[in-house]
Structures are given as C-alpha cells and as structure tokens.
Motif scaffolding. Structure first.
Motif, short mmCIF file in Angstrom:
data_model
loop_
_atom_site.label_atom_id
_atom_site.label_comp_id
_atom_site.label_asym_id
_atom_site.label_seq_id
_atom_site.Cartn_x
_atom_site.Cartn_y
_atom_site.Cartn_z
N VAL A 128 -27.02 -33.84 -28.18
CA VAL A 128 -25.89 -34.73 -27.93
C VAL A 128 -25.92 -35.23 -26.49
O VAL A 128 -25.73 -36.43 -26.23
N ARG A 129 -26.18 -34.35 -25.53
CA ARG A 129 -26.29 -34.78 -24.13
C ARG A 129 -27.37 -35.83 -23.96
O ARG A 129 -27.19 -36.83 -23.26
N ARG A 130 -28.53 -35.60 -24.59
CA ARG A 130 -29.65 -36.53 -24.47
C ARG A 130 -29.29 -37.89 -25.08
O ARG A 130 -29.60 -38.93 -24.53
N ILE A 131 -28.62 -37.87 -26.22
CA ILE A 131 -28.20 -39.12 -26.86
C ILE A 131 -27.21 -39.85 -25.97
O ILE A 131 -27.30 -41.07 -25.78
N LEU A 132 -26.26 -39.12 -25.39
CA LEU A 132 -25.26 -39.74 -24.53
C LEU A 132 -25.86 -40.30 -23.24
O LEU A 132 -25.26 -41.16 -22.60
N ASP A 133 -27.05 -39.84 -22.86
CA ASP A 133 -27.74 -40.42 -21.71
C ASP A 133 -27.98 -41.91 -21.89
O ASP A 133 -28.05 -42.66 -20.92
N ALA A 134 -28.13 -42.34 -23.14
CA ALA A 134 -28.39 -43.75 -23.43
C ALA A 134 -27.10 -44.58 -23.39
O ALA A 134 -27.15 -45.79 -23.42
N GLY A 135 -25.97 -43.92 -23.32
CA GLY A 135 -24.69 -44.60 -23.29
C GLY A 135 -23.76 -44.03 -24.34
O GLY A 135 -24.20 -43.32 -25.24
N PRO A 136 -22.49 -44.33 -24.21
CA PRO A 136 -21.53 -43.79 -25.17
C PRO A 136 -21.79 -44.33 -26.57
O PRO A 136 -22.01 -45.52 -26.76
N THR A 137 -21.81 -43.44 -27.52
CA THR A 137 -22.04 -43.80 -28.91
C THR A 137 -21.38 -42.76 -29.80
O THR A 137 -21.31 -41.60 -29.43
N PRO A 138 -20.89 -43.16 -30.96
CA PRO A 138 -20.31 -42.15 -31.87
C PRO A 138 -21.41 -41.22 -32.39
O PRO A 138 -22.47 -41.67 -32.82
N ILE A 139 -21.16 -39.91 -32.31
CA ILE A 139 -22.13 -38.91 -32.77
C ILE A 139 -21.43 -37.97 -33.74
O ILE A 139 -20.38 -37.42 -33.44
N ASN A 140 -22.04 -37.78 -34.90
CA ASN A 140 -21.58 -36.80 -35.88
C ASN A 140 -22.72 -35.81 -36.08
O ASN A 140 -23.89 -36.19 -36.03
N VAL A 141 -22.37 -34.55 -36.32
CA VAL A 141 -23.37 -33.51 -36.50
C VAL A 141 -23.23 -32.92 -37.89
O VAL A 141 -22.13 -32.64 -38.36
N PHE A 142 -24.38 -32.73 -38.55
CA PHE A 142 -24.45 -32.12 -39.87
C PHE A 142 -25.43 -30.97 -39.79
O PHE A 142 -26.56 -31.15 -39.35
N THR A 143 -24.99 -29.78 -40.17
CA THR A 143 -25.89 -28.62 -40.16
C THR A 143 -25.87 -27.96 -41.53
O THR A 143 -24.86 -27.98 -42.22
N LEU A 144 -27.01 -27.43 -41.92
CA LEU A 144 -27.14 -26.83 -43.26
C LEU A 144 -26.69 -25.39 -43.31
O LEU A 144 -26.28 -24.89 -44.34
N SER A 145 -26.83 -24.68 -42.18
CA SER A 145 -26.57 -23.25 -42.20
C SER A 145 -26.09 -22.79 -40.84
O SER A 145 -26.50 -23.33 -39.82
N LYS A 146 -25.27 -21.77 -40.82
CA LYS A 146 -24.80 -21.14 -39.58
C LYS A 146 -25.18 -19.68 -39.64
O LYS A 146 -24.88 -18.99 -40.60
N THR A 147 -25.89 -19.22 -38.59
CA THR A 147 -26.26 -17.80 -38.55
C THR A 147 -25.17 -17.01 -37.84
O THR A 147 -24.36 -17.55 -37.10
N ARG A 148 -25.19 -15.72 -38.06
CA ARG A 148 -24.31 -14.85 -37.30
C ARG A 148 -24.89 -14.68 -35.91
O ARG A 148 -26.07 -14.45 -35.75
N CYS A 149 -24.05 -14.78 -34.93
CA CYS A 149 -24.50 -14.66 -33.54
C CYS A 149 -23.96 -13.35 -32.98
O CYS A 149 -22.85 -13.29 -32.48
N SER A 150 -24.72 -12.29 -33.14
CA SER A 150 -24.24 -10.98 -32.68
C SER A 150 -24.55 -10.82 -31.20
O SER A 150 -25.51 -11.34 -30.68
N GLN A 151 -23.68 -10.10 -30.52
CA GLN A 151 -23.83 -9.90 -29.07
C GLN A 151 -24.78 -8.79 -28.84
O GLN A 151 -24.95 -7.84 -28.63
#
Length: 97
Positions: A74-97
């Motif tokens: 997202v940061r890299r995309i925004l480097d090109a200028g403001p643009t609408p960004i939507n994110v789609f992810t297939l899976s979320k892992t557990r993030c254990s500490q």
C-alpha cells in the motif's frame, strides 16, 4: 483468481505491476516474530512498474500474517499518488507471540 475477479469487476488485471527486487522470508514460515520480515524490509524490496494516480487498486494477498507485506505494498502504491486501494486476502494465520 485475479484474472477472474478483475474480469467480473471489469477492471485492469495489474498482475506484475508490483515486483520484488529480491525475496524475503515468508512471515507464515518464520518460527518466531523476530524472524518475520518488517514492513520496512518488505517496502525496500518492492518496486512498481507503472502506476497512475487515477488507478483504482484491488490488492490480492494469499496469506495475511502480520500485515507487513500488505502495508508495504500500500505504501509503495501510494508513492505514485493518492488512489483508492482495496485489499483482498484468502487466509489469515494465527500470529502467536
């Protein structure tokens, strides 16, 4: 999947616009949080080909672990200028500490 979704939404398939300069370890394969690549490391490894300010972006990520890859993209995309960004992810892992 990207080809199908972009076709249904009638938007440009931008596969290959974001590219890695070099690979980093996948977060979901790291044995501890310390071994996971940071957002800044992801950001430094990603570059983009052609992005226009008026592009609408649907960013696909296969596995969301810490969110560092998505945030870096997202940061890299925004480097090109403001643009609408939507994110789609297939899976979320557990993030254990």
């Amino acid at each position: 999947m990207v080809r199908i979704v972009s076709g249904k939404l009638k938007i440009q398939n931008g596969t290959g616009i974001l590219m890695r300069k070099f690979s980093v370890q996948s977060s979901h394969l790291a044995s501890s949080i310390r071994e996971r690549p940071s957002e800044d490391l992801h950001y430094r490894t990603i570059h983009h080909k052609i992005l226009n300010e008026d592009m609408r972006v649907l960013l696909f990520d296969d596995i969301l672990t810490t969110g560092n890859t998505v945030r870096a993209c997202v940061r890299r995309i925004l480097d090109a200028g403001p643009t609408p960004i939507n994110v789609f992810t297939l899976s979320k892992t557990r993030c254990s500490q």
